[in-house]
Design a protein around this motif. Structure first.
Motif, PDB file in Angstrom:
ATOM      1  N   THR A 122      13.495  14.993  43.475  1.00 20.01           N
ATOM      2  CA  THR A 122      12.524  15.748  42.663  1.00 20.01           C
ATOM      3  C   THR A 122      12.612  17.232  42.959  1.00 20.01           C
ATOM      4  OG1 THR A 122      11.053  13.846  42.650  1.00 20.01           O
ATOM      5  CG2 THR A 122      10.060  15.958  42.107  1.00 20.01           C
ATOM      6  N   GLU A 123      12.770  17.565  44.230  1.00 20.45           N
ATOM      7  CA  GLU A 123      12.861  18.982  44.597  1.00 20.45           C
ATOM      8  C   GLU A 123      14.146  19.610  44.060  1.00 20.45           C
ATOM      9  OE1 GLU A 123      10.189  18.967  48.696  1.00 20.45           O
ATOM     10  OE2 GLU A 123      12.288  18.314  48.784  1.00 20.45           O
ATOM     11  N   ILE A 124      15.231  18.850  44.062  1.00 17.59           N
ATOM     12  CA  ILE A 124      16.491  19.378  43.504  1.00 17.59           C
ATOM     13  C   ILE A 124      16.337  19.591  42.000  1.00 17.59           C
ATOM     14  CG2 ILE A 124      18.930  18.916  43.090  1.00 17.59           C
ATOM     15  CD1 ILE A 124      18.905  17.264  45.711  1.00 17.59           C
ATOM     16  N   ARG A 125      15.768  18.607  41.327  1.00 18.78           N
ATOM     17  CA  ARG A 125      15.568  18.741  39.875  1.00 18.78           C
ATOM     18  C   ARG A 125      14.699  19.953  39.561  1.00 18.78           C
ATOM     19  NH1 ARG A 125      16.803  13.753  37.135  1.00 18.78           N
ATOM     20  NH2 ARG A 125      17.135  12.105  38.645  1.00 18.78           N
ATOM     21  N   LYS A 126      13.657  20.155  40.366  1.00 20.07           N
ATOM     22  CA  LYS A 126      12.758  21.288  40.119  1.00 20.07           C
ATOM     23  C   LYS A 126      13.496  22.608  40.346  1.00 20.07           C
ATOM     24  CE  LYS A 126       8.212  23.032  41.297  1.00 20.07           C
ATOM     25  NZ  LYS A 126       7.309  23.233  42.401  1.00 20.07           N
ATOM     26  N   ALA A 127      14.300  22.665  41.418  1.00 17.86           N
ATOM     27  CA  ALA A 127      15.025  23.904  41.731  1.00 17.86           C
ATOM     28  C   ALA A 127      16.047  24.238  40.648  1.00 17.86           C
ATOM     29  CB  ALA A 127      15.716  23.778  43.089  1.00 17.86           C
ATOM     30  N   LEU A 128      16.588  23.195  40.006  1.00 20.74           N
ATOM     31  CA  LEU A 128      17.615  23.412  38.971  1.00 20.74           C
ATOM     32  C   LEU A 128      17.026  23.380  37.562  1.00 20.74           C
ATOM     33  CD1 LEU A 128      20.584  21.271  40.389  1.00 20.74           C
ATOM     34  CD2 LEU A 128      20.012  23.671  40.821  1.00 20.74           C
ATOM     35  N   ASP A 129      15.724  23.385  37.495  1.00 25.96           N
ATOM     36  CA  ASP A 129      15.059  23.267  36.198  1.00 25.96           C
ATOM     37  C   ASP A 129      15.441  24.391  35.235  1.00 25.96           C
ATOM     38  OD1 ASP A 129      13.298  21.755  34.652  1.00 25.96           O
ATOM     39  OD2 ASP A 129      11.723  23.252  34.921  1.00 25.96           O
ATOM     40  N   GLY A 130      15.744  25.563  35.782  1.00 28.88           N
ATOM     41  CA  GLY A 130      16.073  26.699  34.924  1.00 28.88           C
ATOM     42  C   GLY A 130      17.547  26.792  34.575  1.00 28.88           C
ATOM     43  N   ASN A 131      18.330  25.791  34.987  1.00 23.36           N
ATOM     44  CA  ASN A 131      19.775  25.800  34.729  1.00 23.36           C
ATOM     45  C   ASN A 131      20.125  24.686  33.746  1.00 23.36           C
ATOM     46  OD1 ASN A 131      19.431  26.719  37.806  1.00 23.36           O
ATOM     47  ND2 ASN A 131      21.271  27.677  36.981  1.00 23.36           N
ATOM     48  N   LEU A 132      20.587  25.064  32.594  1.00 25.94           N
ATOM     49  CA  LEU A 132      20.976  24.068  31.591  1.00 25.94           C
ATOM     50  C   LEU A 132      22.446  23.685  31.758  1.00 25.94           C
ATOM     51  CD1 LEU A 132      19.316  25.529  28.369  1.00 25.94           C
ATOM     52  CD2 LEU A 132      18.354  23.962  30.073  1.00 25.94           C
ATOM     53  N   CYS A 133      22.740  22.415  31.498  1.00 30.03           N
ATOM     54  CA  CYS A 133      24.136  21.970  31.449  1.00 30.03           C
ATOM     55  C   CYS A 133      24.310  21.229  30.130  1.00 30.03           C
ATOM     56  CB  CYS A 133      24.459  21.058  32.627  1.00 30.03           C
ATOM     57  SG  CYS A 133      26.108  20.333  32.491  1.00 30.03           S
ATOM     58  N   ARG A 134      25.046  21.851  29.235  1.00 26.86           N
ATOM     59  CA  ARG A 134      25.219  21.249  27.903  1.00 26.86           C
ATOM     60  C   ARG A 134      26.152  20.046  27.946  1.00 26.86           C
ATOM     61  NH1 ARG A 134      26.566  25.685  23.567  1.00 26.86           N
ATOM     62  NH2 ARG A 134      28.258  26.039  25.015  1.00 26.86           N
ATOM     63  N   CYS A 135      26.946  19.933  29.036  1.00 29.12           N
ATOM     64  CA  CYS A 135      27.859  18.791  29.141  1.00 29.12           C
ATOM     65  C   CYS A 135      27.157  17.545  29.673  1.00 29.12           C
ATOM     66  CB  CYS A 135      29.024  19.138  30.062  1.00 29.12           C
ATOM     67  SG  CYS A 135      30.043  20.470  29.437  1.00 29.12           S
ATOM     68  N   GLY A 136      25.935  17.682  30.109  1.00 31.00           N
ATOM     69  CA  GLY A 136      25.199  16.508  30.589  1.00 31.00           C
ATOM     70  C   GLY A 136      25.656  16.019  31.942  1.00 31.00           C
ATOM     71  N   SER A 137      26.052  16.932  32.814  1.00 33.23           N
ATOM     72  CA  SER A 137      26.533  16.534  34.152  1.00 33.23           C
ATOM     73  C   SER A 137      25.407  16.424  35.172  1.00 33.23           C
ATOM     74  CB  SER A 137      27.542  17.569  34.671  1.00 33.23           C
ATOM     75  OG  SER A 137      28.721  17.542  33.917  1.00 33.23           O
ATOM     76  N   HIS A 138      24.185  16.335  34.710  1.00 32.40           N
ATOM     77  CA  HIS A 138      23.047  16.481  35.627  1.00 32.40           C
ATOM     78  C   HIS A 138      23.073  15.501  36.795  1.00 32.40           C
ATOM     79  CE1 HIS A 138      21.814  18.204  31.731  1.00 32.40           C
ATOM     80  NE2 HIS A 138      21.219  19.099  32.494  1.00 32.40           N
ATOM     81  N   LEU A 139      23.394  14.240  36.535  1.00 26.74           N
ATOM     82  CA  LEU A 139      23.341  13.267  37.627  1.00 26.74           C
ATOM     83  C   LEU A 139      24.422  13.547  38.664  1.00 26.74           C
ATOM     84  CD1 LEU A 139      22.475   9.952  35.760  1.00 26.74           C
ATOM     85  CD2 LEU A 139      20.992  11.396  37.170  1.00 26.74           C
ATOM     86  N   ARG A 140      25.590  13.956  38.202  1.00 28.34           N
ATOM     87  CA  ARG A 140      26.653  14.277  39.162  1.00 28.34           C
ATOM     88  C   ARG A 140      26.319  15.549  39.934  1.00 28.34           C
ATOM     89  NH1 ARG A 140      32.095  13.496  35.824  1.00 28.34           N
ATOM     90  NH2 ARG A 140      30.751  13.748  34.018  1.00 28.34           N
ATOM     91  N   ILE A 141      25.680  16.490  39.261  1.00 22.00           N
ATOM     92  CA  ILE A 141      25.251  17.720  39.941  1.00 22.00           C
ATOM     93  C   ILE A 141      24.221  17.376  41.022  1.00 22.00           C
ATOM     94  CG2 ILE A 141      23.903  19.836  39.608  1.00 22.00           C
ATOM     95  CD1 ILE A 141      25.388  20.026  36.808  1.00 22.00           C
ATOM     96  N   LEU A 142      23.303  16.495  40.688  1.00 18.01           N
ATOM     97  CA  LEU A 142      22.287  16.065  41.658  1.00 18.01           C
ATOM     98  C   LEU A 142      22.957  15.443  42.885  1.00 18.01           C
ATOM     99  CD1 LEU A 142      19.125  15.595  41.975  1.00 18.01           C
ATOM    100  CD2 LEU A 142      19.564  13.318  41.090  1.00 18.01           C
ATOM    101  N   ARG A 143      23.916  14.556  42.648  1.00 16.44           N
ATOM    102  CA  ARG A 143      24.619  13.926  43.772  1.00 16.44           C
ATOM    103  C   ARG A 143      25.371  14.969  44.598  1.00 16.44           C
ATOM    104  NH1 ARG A 143      25.969   9.672  40.007  1.00 16.44           N
ATOM    105  NH2 ARG A 143      28.053  10.515  39.744  1.00 16.44           N
TER     106      ARG A 143
END
Ligand code: FES
Ligand code: FES
Length: 155
Positions: A122-143
């Motif tokens: 949750t803290e990682i998601r919140k910290a990256l909330d202002g960063n968009l990824c149009r490729c949808g790599s969010h889960l890999r970025i989180l890992r």
């Protein structure tokens, strides 16, 4: 003598003539820090994120004069004598596709881990909330951020 803006850029002194309208993003790119990217130019995508005094800041939304006497760090600083663990973690998790968002995401993640070495999802998601990824790599970025955090804690 014209007024100038002095700040530290990746640990080196940097001087610019005072220009009320100059954006930090434009100054950084003209200084050769072209990993700092122009995305929306409206403070909404995070592609231009850098650190100012340790905080993640959107450089398209920051005037150069606002960083007077501050420490500004760009993604180029991650490629030091010893590469930052975030770089390896993003590669190992194959977190990038087109890669356009990644330099901003790396800087937001770096700022997070400096303040919170063991962030929750949750803290990682919140910290990256202002960063968009149009490729949808969010889960890999989180890992990748979690992997880098673990590497930094173990170091
Ligand atoms: S380019 Fe700065 S937030 Fe999009
Ligand atoms: S990897 Fe393409 S926008 Fe994020």
């Amino acid at each position: 003598m014209p007024e100038s803006v002095e700040f530290q850029l990746n640990g080196q002194p940097c001087h610019w003539p005072l220009d009320d309208q100059m954006l930090l993003l434009d100054a950084l790119r003209q200084e050769g820090c072209q990993g700092t990217r122009f995305g929306c130019g409206l403070g909404q995508c995070g592609a231009c994120t850098v650190q100012v005094n340790g905080q993640a800041v959107q450089s398209c939304d920051t005037r150069l004069w606002q960083v007077r006497h501050a420490s500004v760090v760009t993604v180029e600083a991650l490629h030091g004598d010893v590469p930052h663990p975030l770089l390896q973690a993003f590669e190992q998790e194959q977190a990038g596709q087109c890669g356009y968002c990644l330099t901003g995401i790396l800087m937001s993640a770096k700022a997070l881990l400096e303040h919170n070495p063991n962030p929750t999802d949750t803290e990682i998601r919140k910290a990256l909330d202002g960063n968009l990824c149009r490729c949808g790599s969010h889960l890999r970025i989180l890992r990748a951020v979690k992997r880098a955090a673990a590497q930094l804690r173990a170091a």
